[in-house]
Design a protein around this motif. Structure first.
Motif, mmCIF file in Angstrom:
data_model
loop_
_atom_site.group_PDB
_atom_site.id
_atom_site.type_symbol
_atom_site.label_atom_id
_atom_site.label_comp_id
_atom_site.label_asym_id
_atom_site.label_seq_id
_atom_site.Cartn_x
_atom_site.Cartn_y
_atom_site.Cartn_z
ATOM 1 N N ARG A 1 -8.981 4.469 4.511
ATOM 2 C CA ARG A 1 -8.698 3.949 3.161
ATOM 3 C C ARG A 1 -7.588 2.897 3.217
ATOM 4 O O ARG A 1 -7.685 1.829 2.610
ATOM 5 N N PHE A 2 -6.528 3.204 3.974
ATOM 6 C CA PHE A 2 -5.386 2.272 4.071
ATOM 7 C C PHE A 2 -5.832 0.921 4.646
ATOM 8 O O PHE A 2 -5.308 -0.118 4.266
ATOM 9 N N ARG A 3 -6.777 0.975 5.592
ATOM 10 C CA ARG A 3 -7.244 -0.288 6.201
ATOM 11 C C ARG A 3 -7.847 -1.205 5.147
ATOM 12 O O ARG A 3 -7.681 -2.407 5.180
ATOM 13 N N LYS A 4 -8.548 -0.560 4.197
ATOM 14 C CA LYS A 4 -9.195 -1.360 3.138
ATOM 15 C C LYS A 4 -8.173 -1.777 2.094
ATOM 16 O O LYS A 4 -8.144 -2.917 1.655
ATOM 17 N N PRO B 1 -1.966 -0.757 1.427
ATOM 18 C CA PRO B 1 -0.906 -0.457 0.460
ATOM 19 C C PRO B 1 0.489 -0.938 0.869
ATOM 20 O O PRO B 1 1.357 -1.098 0.014
ATOM 21 N N PHE B 2 0.701 -1.158 2.180
ATOM 22 C CA PHE B 2 2.061 -1.533 2.610
ATOM 23 C C PHE B 2 2.154 -2.985 3.075
ATOM 24 O O PHE B 2 3.036 -3.328 3.869
ATOM 25 N N SER B 3 1.261 -3.822 2.555
ATOM 26 C CA SER B 3 1.263 -5.231 2.964
ATOM 27 C C SER B 3 2.642 -5.839 2.827
ATOM 28 O O SER B 3 3.296 -5.675 1.780
ATOM 29 N N ASN B 4 3.076 -6.541 3.859
ATOM 30 C CA ASN B 4 4.366 -7.256 3.857
ATOM 31 C C ASN B 4 5.570 -6.354 3.629
ATOM 32 O O ASN B 4 6.603 -6.805 3.172
ATOM 33 N N ALA C 1 -2.172 -0.263 7.584
ATOM 34 C CA ALA C 1 -2.029 -0.354 6.122
ATOM 35 C C ALA C 1 -1.221 -1.588 5.724
ATOM 36 O O ALA C 1 -0.860 -1.742 4.562
ATOM 37 N N GLY C 2 -0.892 -2.409 6.705
ATOM 38 C CA GLY C 2 -0.237 -3.685 6.401
ATOM 39 C C GLY C 2 1.251 -3.724 6.685
ATOM 40 O O GLY C 2 1.884 -4.767 6.512
ATOM 41 N N ALA C 3 1.842 -2.590 7.121
ATOM 42 C CA ALA C 3 3.303 -2.564 7.310
ATOM 43 C C ALA C 3 3.721 -3.157 8.647
ATOM 44 O O ALA C 3 2.955 -3.137 9.614
#
Ligand code: ADE
Length: 416
Positions: free
Chosen positions: A35-38, A41-44, A67-69
């Motif tokens: 789910r996080f890959r799609k 939630p933690f982009s940038n 998840a973008g972190a």
């Protein structure tokens, strides 16, 4: 800033094999990762973590990366790092700072690199990261959205910060989730502590007097596993309710002073200091083994042990033999640090699946609710706790019973 500090980056291939093994035993975290890959939630966002650098932690760190972190990780204990895993993480783009056997000074230097990265979310195991942020880096701490805490000791320290009115961001006590206490604290520590003792000392457990000091979730798990292997278990506990529980569970409950004379193997799991000290060591039998499963190496008073001894020598990587003045030998495992993480690989991946699913969902919850949460230590929301339990049961191939509407209504009513 260095991208990473690890023992040897060439260990990465082996580390990746171990991480893949863990991943295949962590199905709940895998669902969250998908789910996080799609959703990213933690982009940038930068996340700073101070955790045991194990193959299971690696799966959590990769989940946050996916998840973008941008992730910065240092070790939560100088002796628990799996160097091949650290190398693999560094190769995967995680900023990882730690190696097995780092000095106390290096431990804090690495932690300071994580703090200096100016994370917006933090994950802690034991409280060193969060306490250091509050004591030495308050301006950076004030910029933090929130943090999570993995273990009992850390929760105690962070609640103390809250009580003194010093906490500057909200914290979720992942440790206090019921699923975490059950699977990780009780069954995880129960098994991995015995594994650590066996790896270090390879003694027969059957027939031995095993003294478990502290009967919380951790101590009760250790007692259960030791009894399962045929030990005669004695519990030492200061809390009357826990002591009563131990007695009703069928264990002999004694004072430390009484237990000192008869124990063959001692395991501390209290979270407190000096629970085994000189006055107890003086009474111990020749050949006694001392181990600790609490977060810090403060439960066994090693200073007292040194003072009572005329010499010490290393038997193997995890065992030190102390010779007392009258010739008795006392064996200290893992330098009094967490025996399950130093002499074994920590809890099994299937256990950490639950703990780290809670971590991933709690850190997401902190971010989503950042405008609502106060500067307090919160428990994991019950919905998250129950959801993780459901997913874990499903992954184990078990099904939940569904209540009928009539049954649900009955449970809501005062009428019979
Ligand atoms: N704490 C206990 N066991 C662990 C593991 N396998 N990984 C990370 N932290 C832990």
């Amino acid at each position: 800033m260095k991208e990473y500090f690890v023992k040897d980056i060439n260990l990465a291939d082996n580390g990746m094999k171990n991480i893949n093994w863990a991943m295949s035993h962590m199905p709940v975290l895998a669902l969250i990762r998908d789910r996080f890959r799609k959703e990213k939630p933690f982009s940038n966002l930068r996340i700073g973590a101070c955790m045991h650098i194990t193959k299971e932690t690696a799966v959590l760190m990769l989940t946050l990366r996916d998840a973008g972190a941008e992730v910065f990780l240092s070790a939560s204990n100088p002796l628990s790092t799996q160097d091949d895993v650290a190398a693999a993480l560094a190769r995967e783009g995680i900023h990882v700072y730690g190696w097995r056997g780092e000095s106390e000074e290096d431990y804090f230097k690495m932690l300071d690199i994580v703090i200096g990265s100016e994370p917006k979310l933090v994950i802690d195991d034991g409280g060193d990261l969060i306490v250091r942020l509050h004591e030495r880096n308050i301006d950076l701490a004030k910029m933090i959205i929130g943090g999570t805490e993995e273990t009992t000791t850390g929760v105690i320290r962070e609640k103390a910060l809250e009580k003194e009115g010093k906490l500057v961001f909200p914290i979720i006590a992942v440790n206090n989730a019921l699923t975490k206490r059950l699977m990780d604290n009780r069954y995880g520590t129960g098994q991995s502590t015995i594994q650590g003792i066996l790896n270090a000392a390879s003694v027969l457990i059957a027939g031995k007097n095993v003294v478990v000091v502290g009967y919380g979730y951790v101590g009760s798990g250790i007692a259960k596993r030791a009894r399962g292997m045929g030990a005669k278990v004695i519990v030492v506990e200061a809390d009357p309710i826990k002591a009563l529980e131990a007695a009703l569970d069928g264990y002999d409950v004694k004072t430390m002073s009484e237990a000192a004379e008869i124990g063959d193997i001692f395991v501390t799991a209290t979270g407190d200091i000096n629970v085994i000290r000189g006055e107890h060591i003086e009474k111990m039998k020749d050949g006694t083994i001392l181990a600790n499963s609490g977060h810090f190496n403060v439960e066994i008073n090693i200073g007292d042990l040194e003072e009572l001894s005329i010499s010490k020598r290393r038997i193997n990587e995890f065992v030190e033999e102390y010779t007392l003045k009258d010739g008795r030998k006392i064996y200290l495992l893992a330098e009094g640090r967490l025996v399950n993480l130093v002499a074994a690989g920590g809890h099994p991946s299937d256990v950490m699946d639950v703990s780290f699913a809670l971590q991933a969902l709690s850190i997401e919850y902190l971010l989503k609710n950042r405008n609502r949460l106060e500067k307090k230590v919160y428990d994991v929301p019950t919905e998250i706790d129950k959801e993780v339990a459901k997913l874990k049961l499903k992954a184990m191939g078990m099904k939940l019973e569904e209540l009928t509407e009539e049954q649900k209504k009955y449970l809501r009513s005062y009428k019979i």
